[in-house]
Design an enzyme around this catalytic site. Structure first.
Site, short mmCIF file in Angstrom:
data_model
loop_
_atom_site.label_atom_id
_atom_site.label_comp_id
_atom_site.label_asym_id
_atom_site.label_seq_id
_atom_site.Cartn_x
_atom_site.Cartn_y
_atom_site.Cartn_z
N GLU A 1 -10.56 4.75 4.27
CA GLU A 1 -10.31 5.56 3.08
C GLU A 1 -11.53 5.68 2.16
OE1 GLU A 1 -7.52 7.18 2.88
OE2 GLU A 1 -6.65 6.20 4.62
N ILE B 1 0.86 -1.18 0.00
CA ILE B 1 0.00 0.00 0.00
C ILE B 1 0.89 1.23 0.00
CG2 ILE B 1 -1.82 1.27 1.22
CD1 ILE B 1 -2.79 -1.46 0.39
N PHE B 2 0.56 2.23 -0.84
CA PHE B 2 1.32 3.48 -0.83
C PHE B 2 0.55 4.56 -0.10
CE2 PHE B 2 2.47 7.62 -2.81
CZ PHE B 2 3.81 7.66 -2.41
#
Length: 237
Positions: free
Chosen positions: A84, A7-8
């Site tokens: 998110e 995950i970035f």
């Protein structure tokens, strides 16, 4: 190619991931710019006064620095989906992450917001964005904390990174805090976050600046940006 799911993070995930991970690396993704154009009513604002948080917008020449995480266990994705997407209005895409030293390049999952989601605020003058950030808070804390902890992460862990949008907002928000005589410690929530970066991703040259950085900050959110004096004079600080 790296094994596992990565995950970035380019916003609050950099300093407060909130999920278990095997390791993390600092680096960047290409083709994007970081902008505080996404509204937030569940973490850093309310429905009446939405805060502003970061998203990525397409920029063919852009580079955004941040932090990649190798996911551990099965709880991370549902957690991120709620944090998110469900609450934040983001959607997920795949892109490529480049490690800071340039030796690694692998796919990462990235959460971005577009102008199609209900929380989108879009572009605005930076002074207006700074004023909004200074005035908003939500269940996760003040909007100021979100901005300054991200800027502090970048200064400390990625000092070579240039992000005019982020760092200009940092200067403007600090100036407004001083102008209004607000308590920075209260805005920051009077709390600390432990940031664990994988050992082999640390650049030994960074240690040369440790003493200087420690003198500049008496705590993690009182970092004095090393901005050229001409810039500071233009902003009347």
């Amino acid at each position: 190619m790296e094994a596992g799911l990565w995950i970035f993070g380019y916003g609050s995930l950099c300093w407060h991931p909130g999920f278990e991970f095997e390791k993390s690396l600092t680096g960047f993704v290409k083709g994007f710019g970081r902008r505080f154009w996404q509204g937030n009513t569940t973490h850093r604002g309310t429905k009446d006064k939405p805060g502003r948080v970061a998203t990525l917008v397409e920029d063919k020449d852009g580079i955004v620095y941040g932090r990649a995480f190798e996911v551990k266990g099965e709880a991370a994705l549902p957690y991120l989906e709620r944090r998110e997407c469900t609450l934040g209005g983001y959607l997920s895409i795949l892109t490529h992450f480049h490690s800071r030293d340039g030796t690694r390049n692998f796919p990462v999952l990235v959460y971005i917001a577009t102008n199609l989601n209900q929380h989108w605020l879009g572009e605005a003058p930076l002074h207006s964005i700074a004023r909004q950030i200074t005035e908003c808070s939500g269940p996760s804390g003040h909007n100021v904390e979100y901005l300054l902890r991200l800027a502090d992460f970048m200064h400390h862990h990625l000092p070579e990174a240039h992000d005019e949008h982020l760092f200009t907002l940092e200067i403007l928000v600090r100036a407004r805090i001083k102008e209004l005589n607000l308590c920075l410690r209260t805005l920051m929530g009077n709390r600390e976050f432990h940031i664990e970066i994988t050992e082999d991703d640390i650049n030994p040259a960074d240690n040369e600046h440790d003493d200087e950085n420690n003198m500049l900050r008496q705590d993690s959110f009182q970092y004095i940006s090393r901005v050229p004096p001409k810039t500071l004079r233009c902003l009347k600080m």
